[in-house]
Design a protein around this motif. Structure first.
Motif, PDB file in Angstrom:
ATOM      1  N   GLU A   1       0.834  -1.213   0.000  1.00  0.00           N
ATOM      2  CA  GLU A   1       0.000   0.000   0.000  1.00  0.00           C
ATOM      3  C   GLU A   1       0.863   1.255   0.000  1.00  0.00           C
ATOM      4  O   GLU A   1       0.558   2.233  -0.694  1.00  0.00           O
ATOM      5  N   MET A   2       1.954   1.228   0.748  1.00  0.00           N
ATOM      6  CA  MET A   2       2.847   2.393   0.780  1.00  0.00           C
ATOM      7  C   MET A   2       3.447   2.628  -0.598  1.00  0.00           C
ATOM      8  O   MET A   2       3.488   3.755  -1.097  1.00  0.00           O
ATOM      9  N   LYS A   3       3.936   1.549  -1.211  1.00  0.00           N
ATOM     10  CA  LYS A   3       4.581   1.686  -2.521  1.00  0.00           C
ATOM     11  C   LYS A   3       3.586   2.081  -3.606  1.00  0.00           C
ATOM     12  O   LYS A   3       3.951   2.703  -4.596  1.00  0.00           O
ATOM     13  N   ALA A   4       2.325   1.688  -3.399  1.00  0.00           N
ATOM     14  CA  ALA A   4       1.287   2.054  -4.377  1.00  0.00           C
ATOM     15  C   ALA A   4       0.802   3.482  -4.164  1.00  0.00           C
ATOM     16  O   ALA A   4      -0.009   3.993  -4.928  1.00  0.00           O
ATOM     17  N   GLY A   5       1.300   4.128  -3.101  1.00  0.00           N
ATOM     18  CA  GLY A   5       0.903   5.512  -2.844  1.00  0.00           C
ATOM     19  C   GLY A   5      -0.443   5.648  -2.182  1.00  0.00           C
ATOM     20  O   GLY A   5      -1.044   6.722  -2.168  1.00  0.00           O
ATOM     21  N   ASN A   6      -0.931   4.555  -1.596  1.00  0.00           N
ATOM     22  CA  ASN A   6      -2.252   4.597  -0.967  1.00  0.00           C
ATOM     23  C   ASN A   6      -2.198   3.973   0.427  1.00  0.00           C
ATOM     24  O   ASN A   6      -2.904   3.016   0.728  1.00  0.00           O
TER      25      ASN A   6
END
Lengths: 290, 420
Positions: B78-83
């Motif tokens: 989720e962090m890497k996906a920007g969400n």
């Protein structure tokens, strides 16, 4: 007019092709490109080209070959069970008996269940402490409880059993439809010539269902080869990698180790291998039919 | 004609309201945490959420459960996906990894403004800190000690073990079979090839005097490390522990009175009190069965952080500010039996009423951190590597010496690759 009539079907197919291109072709190409790159997802903002290093690493990786072998064992074991028991079930379902229609409907239920639901239900059935299977084995058959999903020796077999249970109805229903298309007078002619049950099956039934049987076998092979939810939910590839197939390994490399380049390499190889087997199968089938 | 106009008008009103409704809906501050399903934590986090909603009309805390075994994988994606979520529960063992990934919001200014450094324990200025900047608010401190069922010990006429051999003997005597099925286990711990296998087997290695990494180098083939893993394997081979069961399942066996001993944290007491109040008075806590520092086992902290790309950072900080208030820090202790980050949260009366608290507190003071020295930023991958080899040793019956030799080879490559 001739030109327009040729273009028209292509025009109608264009939206579907575009969707396929975006959803299937593009990610496949992207994965293929990524397989030649190194990308530590946690720390690198961009991947770097390392050409064939991922492939060399993969060929030297013991756990890749382990997963490779396990994938084939799981796939072949599952397909043999699905097709074998599927054909047997179709033959039985073809016999006339009371409430056959109801039974056929209930028989289809495992196939209708979502994989996640089936995996969770079977995880409880297999549970060492509380599972119904061990309860029955121990209480009725006096067999000590088995560590179905916790033993490296039988975890893969346990998964194959679930796979067969889940896919068997589909194979049976497809083969049943094929059985019902075989003209009855062939069996009558065979009976007149003195053919018994086995000869009737071998010379009439089997050739009659061969076409559908081959399609079902191929489909089940592809579905078993790329099976993910069942294995991931029930064992996560464990214990100690005993059920880690190529697809599970791809997932772990990508989303546990965050090694996207290497994960893509395994993914590409998985795709290539399953495509090769599909082509070999069709070639053999064409030869048989000739 | 009039009927048609009325229908069109009604339809327009419904349409306008449905378009407006996203704007009228409360702002949801996402806070996933496995502890929303755990007794004690659920109560305190909910109370703080209620206070938050009172002080911030139009905003609410969206607390939801994510299983601990999936929490950090999901969070990373989720962090890497920007969400990412707005508030996250981190551990001292993995916060360094998220700091290294540059995915957390620095909290130094906020902490200074709210007097956190003065009010919280000194560890607040050390744990989850990089270049003097803190990235996590200490939620609670923890250590893992030996919890035992006094009733089962009395029935078997055994005393609480203080050495590894006494422990094994006690576990064997307290494992009872009936009709080919084990109906009571002497001990329960993690055996599955996933988190938190490493967390639960490390105290045995530490207790024997070993560790997998020492001074930033692989220590897997050290004699004492091998003794520690061999002891864990012996528990597995002798079937004194339930095999292949998830943590919530064997904790359930404990609060059902079917497991005599458990290596776990003080949250278990909360669990037993909630699920089986009749058993609660019979739960004892003892140090691990080792001599010297080994008996304190491992210690750690849980911290609350705010992802860098969180959509509701200011609101998330307000939630943390409420939780950090003295009255809620005291409630945190009462509800969870865990010492929170604020100093002086543990009153003398509480300590007197709960003598087991001292055992856990000593573990926090003297226990060894579970994070490998020098590899803090790579903890998740390190944990996966160790677990893979321990799991192979257990399930494939590989001799501990060979298993550790295999681990040593991979660990050296891992350390070389990560620290170059």
């Amino acid at each position: 007019m001739k030109f327009k009539s040729k273009l028209y079907p292509a025009f109608l197919l264009t939206p579907a092709i575009l969707v396929l291109a975006v959803v299937v072709l593009l990610p496949t190409l992207q994965a293929f490109l990524l397989s030649f790159q190194s990308w530590d997802f946690l720390r690198d903002s961009k991947p770097t080209f390392i050409w064939f290093q991922n492939y060399i690493q993969m060929l030297q990786d013991e756990s890749f070959w382990g997963a490779f072998g396990r994938t084939f064992i799981y796939t072949i074991g599952s397909v043999l069970g699905i097709v074998g028991f599927g054909l047997l079930s179709a033959l039985l379902l073809n016999i006339s008996f009371p409430l056959r229609g109801v039974f056929r409907g209930v028989f289809l239920m495992p196939w209708v269940l979502p994989y996640a639901v089936a995996a969770l239900a079977w995880s409880w059935l297999y549970d060492y402490q509380f599972g119904l299977i061990n309860f029955v084995l121990n209480t009725l058959l006096k067999i000590p409880p088995l560590l179905w999903l916790g033993s490296s020796n039988i975890a893969l077999l346990a998964l194959m059993i679930v796979s067969i249970w889940k896919e068997l109805p589909f194979a049976a229903i497809m083969l049943l439809a094929s059985l019902q298309s075989i003209p009855l007078d062939l069996y009558e002619a065979g009976a007149i010539d003195g053919a018994g049950a086995w000869k009737s099956f071998w010379h009439i039934t089997l050739p009659g269902v061969l076409g559908v049987l081959s399609i079902v076998t191929l489909l089940e092979f592809i579905w078993a080869f790329k099976q993910f939810p069942l294995i991931y939910i029930m064992t996560g590839g464990g214990p100690a990698q005993a059920t880690e197939t190529l697809v599970i390994q791809t997932y772990k490399q990508a989303f546990v180790n965050f090694n996207l380049g290497y994960a893509s390499t395994i993914g590409v190889v998985t795709l290539l291998v399953s495509s090769i087997f599909a082509m070999i199968y069709f070639k053999l089938l064409n030869r048989m039919e000739r | 004609m009039l009927k048609k106009k009325i229908i069109v008008l009604l339809f327009s009103v419904v349409l306008i309201f449905s378009m407006l409704s996203p704007g009228m809906a409360a702002v949801k501050v996402r806070f996933p945490n496995w502890q929303w399903a755990e007794a004690g934590f659920k109560e305190i986090f909910t109370e703080v959420a209620q206070q938050f909603a009172k002080e911030n009309p139009g905003a609410e805390i969206d607390g939801y459960v994510v299983a601990p075994s999936e929490y950090y994988d999901k969070l990373t994606i989720e962090m890497k996906a920007g969400n990412p979520p707005d508030i996250v529960m981190l551990r001292d063992s993995n916060i360094a990894q998220f700091i290294a990934m540059n995915e957390l919001t620095p909290l130094g200014d906020w902490m200074k403004k709210n007097g956190i450094f003065e009010r919280f324990i000194p560890a607040q200025q050390i744990v989850g800190v990089k270049n003097g900047e803190p990235y996590g608010l200490i939620a609670f401190t923890k250590s893992w000690q030996l919890l035992y069922n006094k009733k089962l010990f009395e029935e078997a006429n055994i005393k609480v073990p203080t050495t590894p051999s006494e422990f094994l003997e006690a576990a064997q005597k307290l494992t009872i079979s009936e009709g080919g099925r084990i109906k009571q286990y002497g001990f329960a711990t993690m055996t599955l090839d996933k988190a938190p296998l490493y967390t639960y087997m490390l105290p045995w290695v530490i207790g024997m005097g070993g560790n997998f990494v020492k001074d930033g180098k692989s220590n897997a083939t050290d004699k004492k490390t091998i003794e520690g893993v061999a002891f864990y394997k012996e528990l597995f081979d002798k079937r004194v522990i339930p095999i292949g069961v998830e943590e919530p399942v064997y904790r359930q066996l404990f609060w059902e009175g079917k497991v005599a001993m458990l290596l776990d944290g003080p949250w278990i007491l909360q669990l037993v009190e909630a699920k089986n109040p009749a058993l609660y008075p019979y739960i004892g806590v003892a140090p691990l069965p080792f001599e010297g520092k080994g008996k304190y086992g491992t210690a750690g902290f849980n911290l609350l952080g705010i992802p860098k790309n969180a959509k509701n950072k200011e609101l998330a900080l307000k939630y943390l500010e409420i939780l950090a208030r003295p009255e809620y820090q005291k409630k945190f202790l009462e509800y969870t039996n865990l010492a929170p980050g604020a100093k002086d949260s543990v009153s003398a009366q509480y300590a007197e009423k709960n003598p087991w608290f001292g055992v856990f507190a000593k573990g926090v003071e003297n226990g060894v951190p579970i994070t490998p020295q020098g590899l803090e930023a790579y903890y998740l991958e390190y944990e996966t590597l160790i677990q893979k080899h321990i799991s192979k040793m257990l399930f494939n019956n590989i001799p501990p010496k060979k298993a550790m030799a295999d681990l040593d080879k991979e660990l050296k490559e891992f350390i070389a690759k990560k620290t170059k």
